[in-house]
Design an enzyme around this catalytic site. Structure first.
Site, PDB file in Angstrom:
ATOM      1  N   ASP A 198      -1.788   5.637  -5.336  1.00  0.00           N
ATOM      2  CA  ASP A 198      -2.021   4.748  -4.199  1.00  0.00           C
ATOM      3  C   ASP A 198      -2.351   3.331  -4.664  1.00  0.00           C
ATOM      4  OD1 ASP A 198      -2.739   3.501  -1.849  1.00  0.00           O
ATOM      5  OD2 ASP A 198      -4.594   4.625  -1.575  1.00  0.00           O
ATOM      6  N   ASP A 240       0.836  -1.203   0.000  1.00  0.00           N
ATOM      7  CA  ASP A 240       0.000   0.000   0.000  1.00  0.00           C
ATOM      8  C   ASP A 240       0.871   1.253   0.000  1.00  0.00           C
ATOM      9  OD1 ASP A 240      -2.131   1.768   0.262  1.00  0.00           O
ATOM     10  OD2 ASP A 240      -2.142   1.616   2.447  1.00  0.00           O
TER      11      ASP A 240
END
Length: 507
Positions: free
Chosen positions: A296, A102
């Site tokens: 992201d 992440d």
């Protein structure tokens, strides 16, 4: 993060006020380094031999060097629907867990208690090197949240860099909506900057520790290979590659195009414009960067500010060959289905995002084909193929998530504060490339700073505390005026209580 900011602001206010009044107070400050020496016999002297592309980007090492990026190829499993994860070994003896990659958060967190949606977890009691640091931590994401305790332990990556490092670990003890049915990961690897770390930025993130302890360049790169694959497929996960320390040229085609990192918290970039097919949305570029625009890997979709999302849907509707479309498809509440074997992608246009180049007077364009944002989900009774819309509206900024990232090899060059995009070798379907890059283009037709007026969370805290400080100073001045008698003489020259501002206020 907010705690440390508030301490600094109030320390400044107190020192200013008491400094003016000739009174001085010493306020003790405790600093958490974010690193703890669990064992003195751990060897961190390992160095990495890397070559350069001439622009400061580390490429594959010499075969005789310490690291070979080829060893890291295909070290990710998963897809955009279930997330991309890497296998890690934590503790002594090592316990293997899968960790979600992440780039939109900064904590390294792993399940440390049973949960109905995960098959196993990191048992801290079975690790002789785990050490709790006595601090609680909680993180909330766009979807889901967790709470736990901070600790440190040894971590190694079987398909990564050689060597074991000491890492800050958040041991997850409870969660809500974080672990989901069908996922095959038990934790999360936050690869963003310390500013996003919780409970504050003193907790050193995983990649910062990796760079310091193993001496690798402050660069990593990411290839996610789930483009055009069904998120409900029972076949082997598509996977991908997380290259730590540089970029692996065999994973991409052509040149790497770079855009500056605007702020080092998320990987914030500057979006100049969007196009649907050949249609420029023609919005003020500040609309695209409203709140922030980030890259992201932990976000599945391409998320757009509400005004931008509505403009994109309207432009797709105008240019699509499909006249009538349920609004539920656009908002994600319904799937669109076609007869099995029929593909809907010919009915939809390409989507393009223009990013500011490192030469700030120029831009470049990354484009995804419909195969990346009209995403296969499932089949119905073996007769229908159903798809979802890979975009959604967002209340907190534009997010370039897996929907776009699956088309590109993305280089997170933290050393030179830039993000690179190149065509991914795995973003191909039936010999058709699913992504495009073009440029450079002149950026003189857009604002010099499309991120102007965009306030990130820490700055908002600073401004709020600064306003509180101003109010406090004004209040202090008023109190001084009230407490110190303003003695005026009446016409006869006699000092009377009638002239005192304090008379009717202090009895």
């Amino acid at each position: 993060m907010a705690y440390s900011t508030s301490v600094s602001i109030w320390a400044f206010i107190l020192s200013f006020y008491f400094g003016v009044s000739k009174c001085y107070f010493a306020i003790p400050l405790k600093i958490y380094t974010g690193r703890y020496n669990v064992s003195s016999d751990v060897d961190f002297t390992q160095r990495v031999v890397l070559t350069s592309d001439g622009n400061g980007l580390s490429l594959a090492s010499d075969p005789t060097g310490t690291v070979n990026f080829l060893d890291m190829i295909h070290n990710l499993q998963g897809d955009s629907g279930r997330g991309y994860y890497i296998e890690m070994s934590i503790g002594t003896p090592g316990q293997k867990v899968n960790i979600l990659v992440d780039t939109g958060s900064s904590n390294f967190a792993v399940a440390a208690a049973p949960h109905p949606f995960i098959t196993h977890y990191f048992n801290t009691a079975l690790s002789s090197t785990y050490q709790s640091v006595g601090r609680t931590v909680a993180v909330r994401y766009t979807q889901g949240n967790w709470e736990g305790e901070l600790g440190v332990d040894r971590v190694s990556i079987p398909k990564g860099l050689n060597g074991t490092i000491i890492i800050n670990i958040a041991a997850i003890l409870s969660s809500d909506g974080f672990f989901l049915p069908g996922v095959n990961w038990q934790g999360i690897l936050g690869l963003a900057y310390p500013m996003l770390a919780r409970p504050d930025s003193s907790v050193e993130p995983f990649f910062n520790s990796l760079v310091q302890q193993l001496g690798i360049p402050d660069i990593f790169s990411l290839q996610m290979c789930g483009a055009g694959l069904s998120a409900s497929s029972t076949a082997d996960p598509a996977g991908g590659s997380l290259i730590m320390g540089g970029a692996e040229p065999t994973l991409y085609r052509g040149s790497v195009w770079y855009t500056p990192i605007v702020e080092e918290w998320y990987y914030q970039v500057e979006v100049l414009k969007l196009e649907v097919g050949d249609q420029n949305l023609d919005l003020d570029c500040r609309e695209y960067n409203m709140d922030k625009a980030i890259v992201d890997s932990g976000t599945t979709l391409l998320r757009l500010p509400v005004n931008v999302f509505n403009a994109v849907v309207e432009a797709i509707t105008r240019s699509s060959l499909i006249q009538d479309f349920s609004s539920g498809f656009w908002d994600g509440s319904k799937l669109a289905c076609w007869m099995k074997g029929e593909t809907p992608w010919m009915f939809f246009p390409k989507l393009s995002i223009y990013l500011r180049a490192t030469n700030t007077s120029q831009s470049f364009r990354i484009t995804i084909l419909p195969q990346l944002y009209i995403q296969p989900i499932t089949d119905v009774d073996g007769t229908l193929d159903c798809f979802r819309f890979g975009l959604s509206s967002s209340a907190n900024g534009l997010v370039i998530g897996a929907t776009v990232m699956e088309g590109f090899y993305v280089v997170f060059d933290r050393a030179q504060r830039r993000l690179g995009f190149a065509l991914s070798n795995c973003a191909v379907s039936g010999e058709v490339a699913l992504s495009e890059i073009a440029g450079p283009f002149s950026a003189t037709d857009v604002a010099a700073n499309c991120s102007a007026g965009v306030l990130k969370e820490p700055l908002l805290w600073v401004i709020s505390y600064a306003l509180m400080a101003v109010c406090a100073v004004v209040l202090i001045i008023l109190l001084l005026l009230l407490v110190l008698p303003c003695r005026n003489r009446n016409r006869s020259g006699e000092i009377t209580d009638e002239s005192s501002l304090v008379r009717h206020r202090i009895k």
